[in-house]
Design an enzyme around this catalytic site. Structure first.
Site, PDB file in Angstrom:
ATOM      1  N   CYS A 464      -3.705 -24.941  -6.245  1.00 35.79           N
ATOM      2  CA  CYS A 464      -3.562 -23.691  -6.284  1.00 35.79           C
ATOM      3  C   CYS A 464      -4.080 -23.009  -7.349  1.00 35.79           C
ATOM      4  CB  CYS A 464      -1.981 -23.447  -6.156  1.00 35.79           C
ATOM      5  SG  CYS A 464      -1.704 -21.646  -5.678  1.00 35.79           S
ATOM      6  N   HIS A 594       0.653 -27.217  -2.040  1.00 40.28           N
ATOM      7  CA  HIS A 594       1.460 -27.589  -3.362  1.00 40.28           C
ATOM      8  C   HIS A 594       2.061 -28.833  -2.898  1.00 40.28           C
ATOM      9  CE1 HIS A 594       1.385 -24.133  -6.021  1.00 40.28           C
ATOM     10  NE2 HIS A 594       1.259 -23.203  -4.911  1.00 40.28           N
ATOM     11  N   GLU A 596       2.927 -31.122  -4.941  1.00 44.14           N
ATOM     12  CA  GLU A 596       3.967 -31.473  -5.839  1.00 44.14           C
ATOM     13  C   GLU A 596       5.238 -30.932  -5.388  1.00 44.14           C
ATOM     14  OE1 GLU A 596       2.900 -27.231  -7.232  1.00 44.14           O
ATOM     15  OE2 GLU A 596       2.251 -29.039  -6.206  1.00 44.14           O
TER      16      GLU A 596
END
Length: 626
Positions: A464, A594, A596
């Site tokens: 990002c 994302h 994560e």
């Protein structure tokens, strides 16, 4: 029925607010058990918010609210009472046991300039107190305001109840119907001649409902609010674009019945004594049948005859279209996209250097505005690495100078550079990631990064805001920090003109990078995105070079797994649907999604399964050094 349901579903208090909801980051913190909008198509508004606790546990907090402005205006007492009832019911419908619930209130009324005006807040509070006493759930704290008047305009009497509870993430229940053939039942609140609920019966049912959810009999549940039972059932269907056959076409199907509960259950045997009504069954075809004659074959398959049919597309359009001109949920598709599959055959891969470090250190810088450093560090820890989280100080020239020296030194001891997401410097002035790029362009830091990547065989990852920084630095697509040029790719504002926080599908188009070790070409993953400037823009010549080099790592794709420019599958309008790219040798990866922000029991009302969200990037990156 089409006209009636179109009017109901397009009501301002009932229709979808997806375009507005996507402007808020729903997955930050990597703890979201429920997405704000559930189902494969993310169209069913969630009735509760559920998020894991920030600890090594699968327990989560569940939050709900209850408030009907029209009901509170008609009768502050009844409105206050049902604010509490509905908030508590929503938690129970999510699987929270009543004894684990806690309440708080938010009140807002017209300015009380005389004794008579105090009657509205007093009446609403008495109604709420009635519900609290009978449900045996007391409110803790709250906030009130008696200043809701401007000249002759006043707010409606407002008493909102917020309910909070704790539950196991594995067991919490959403309000999305999952597949066709589900039998859906309706629990009606028992009321006396004056409309007062039978609290004893309600308390027993809520405890039983939470228990049935816990043992897996109830697969989804929703509390009826504005629009009646029909609107509630249809909203539960829209997330997966299922249809529904209503066993009745009675008027009360469409009338207000706030506080009733509908639920899909494998069997109604566990609800003996409550005389649950069969509301209907879900259908594979996206249509709604009213007054269907439903029978059940011995095999358990649902057979539906007769009834008045309404096309599902028409009702979905009414539900999502009301605010579309104000808060659009889709943007016009510009350009075409093609799958940029690259099998990597004959591709020169990066080669691992000698030696096996005891622990792979990952340098994670934290700039003012970064908000994903903890999630990123946690994923690297799970993969067996040692995160080195470095907080950049910039309050004075001396702080900046010291941060530059410390950063260069820290990078020299690490094998991986990971730039997490967020909004460094508030994405100002004039674009995102300028602060990160300015810091990393410092000669001392740039040299440390170059040495880490090419003298010590390191890797780099940017997600990002981190991806934006890699592009501004020149590390992507070129592989080296350099001065920006007019022909360089950019990540710019989304086509839809606003921040987008949602869940998208991305397909792997090239996997010669060490980061993509566990991602076969053509595989599709569900990934949360949250950005305002995620549109990858590039010239035709550079795009052709990226495709030929196999540097396009991932692309946004549609339901069939094909790269697409179509919104909302492509959330930002990226050219050729590009979601992520790699450097020429594959050691640097940047992507908007994302990766994560995933984990077990997360986004469970919208994702197919955990495996569909885990690209195993962090595991692959760490294993490169082993």
């Amino acid at each position: 029925y089409k006209s009636l349901m179109t009017d109901i579903l397009s009501d301002y208090n009932i229709c979808s607010q997806k375009g507005l909801g996507e402007m808020f980051d729903s997955t930050v913190g990597a703890s979201s058990v429920f997405m704000p909008f559930g189902g494969k198509y993310q169209l069913t508004p969630s009735q509760v918010m559920a998020a894991k606790l920030p600890a090594n546990t699968d327990m989560c907090t569940v939050c709900s609210h209850g408030f009907d402005p029209e009901l509170c205006e008609q009768s502050p007492f009844v409105g206050g009472m049902y604010s509490v009832i509905v908030a508590v019911e929503k938690l129970a419908a999510a699987g929270v046991r009543p004894e684990h619930m806690y309440l708080t209130m938010q009140e807002f009324f017209a300015r009380c300039t005389d004794a008579e005006k105090w009657g509205a807040p007093m009446s609403a509070l008495l109604g709420a107190l009635n519900a609290q006493l009978n449900l045996k759930r007391a409110a803790i704290g709250g906030k009130d305001s008696m200043s809701g008047t401007f000249e002759k305009i006043s707010v409606p009497p407002t008493l909102i109840c917020f309910a909070l509870g704790v539950a196991d993430s594995a067991a919490v229940c959403d309000n999305v119907f999952k597949t066709h053939g589900e039998r859906v039942y309706r629990y009606r609140i028992k009321r006396d001649a004056y409309g007062m609920p039978d609290y004893a019966s309600l308390n027993d049912f809520l405890s039983l409902l939470a228990g049935e959810i816990g043992r897996g009999n109830v697969t989804s549940a929703a509390v009826v609010e504005k629009g009646g039972a029909a609107a509630t059932a249809i909203k539960c269907c829209l997330g997966n674009r299922l249809g529904f056959a209503f066993s009745t076409a009675d008027r009360d199907l469409f009338e207000e019945s706030t506080g009733d509960i509908i639920l899909s259950a494998r069997s109604d045997d566990g609800f003996c004594g409550y005389n649950l009504e069969l509301l209907g069954v879900t259908l594979k075809e996206h249509k709604y049948v009213f007054g269907a004659n439903i029978t059940f074959a011995e095999s358990g398959n649902d057979i539906v005859f007769d009834g008045k049919e309404v096309d599902g597309k028409a009702l979905e359009s009414a539900f999502v279209g009301t605010f579309e001109s104000v808060y659009p949920s889709v943007a016009e598709a510009v350009g075409a996209a093609q799958n940029a599959d690259y099998d990597g055959q004959g591709r020169k891969r990066v080669k691992k250097g000698g030696g096996k470090p005891k622990k792979v250190k990952v340098f994670i810088p934290v700039f003012p505005g970064t908000n994903c450093e903890i999630d990123t560090a946690r994923k690297f820890e799970e993969a067996g690495a040692e995160p080195v989280v470095f907080v950049v100080k910039n309050r004075s020239p001396k702080d900046v100078e010291e941060s530059v020296k410390a950063m260069a030194k820290a990078i020299s001891s690490c094998k991986i550079l990971a730039l997490p997401g967020g909004f460094s410097g508030g994405d100002e002035p004039d674009g995102s990631a300028k602060l990160i790029a300015a810091f990393l362009s410092n000669p001392a830091i740039a040299e440390a990064v170059e040495n880490m990547l090419y003298k010590r065989d390191g890797l780099a990852l940017g997600i990002c805001n981190g991806f934006q920084a890699l592009v501004k630095l020149g590390l992507l697509p070129g592989g080296h920090i350099k001065r920006p040029e007019k022909t360089d790719p950019v990540l710019t504002y989304n086509n839809i003109g606003r921040h987008v926080s949602t869940l998208v599908d991305v397909r792997v188009t090239s996997n010669f990078s060490p980061w993509l070790k566990y991602c076969p070409v053509g595989s599709v993953f569900q990934v949360p995105v949250s950005h305002g400037e995620g549109k990858f823009s590039v010239s035709d010549d550079v795009l052709r070079e990226l495709i030929n080099n196999g540097q396009i790592a991932t692309q946004y794709c549609d339901e069939s797994g094909n790269a697409t420019m179509k919104s909302p599958f492509n959330p930002n309008g990226s050219i050729n649907a590009i979601e992520g790219i790699v450097s020429p040798d594959g050691r640097i990866l940047g992507k908007m999604g994302h990766s994560e922000r995933i984990g077990s029991f997360m986004m469970k009302n919208a994702v197919e399964c955990y495996a569909k969200t885990d690209m195993q990037l962090f595991k692959a990156g760490v294993e490169y050094f082993k």
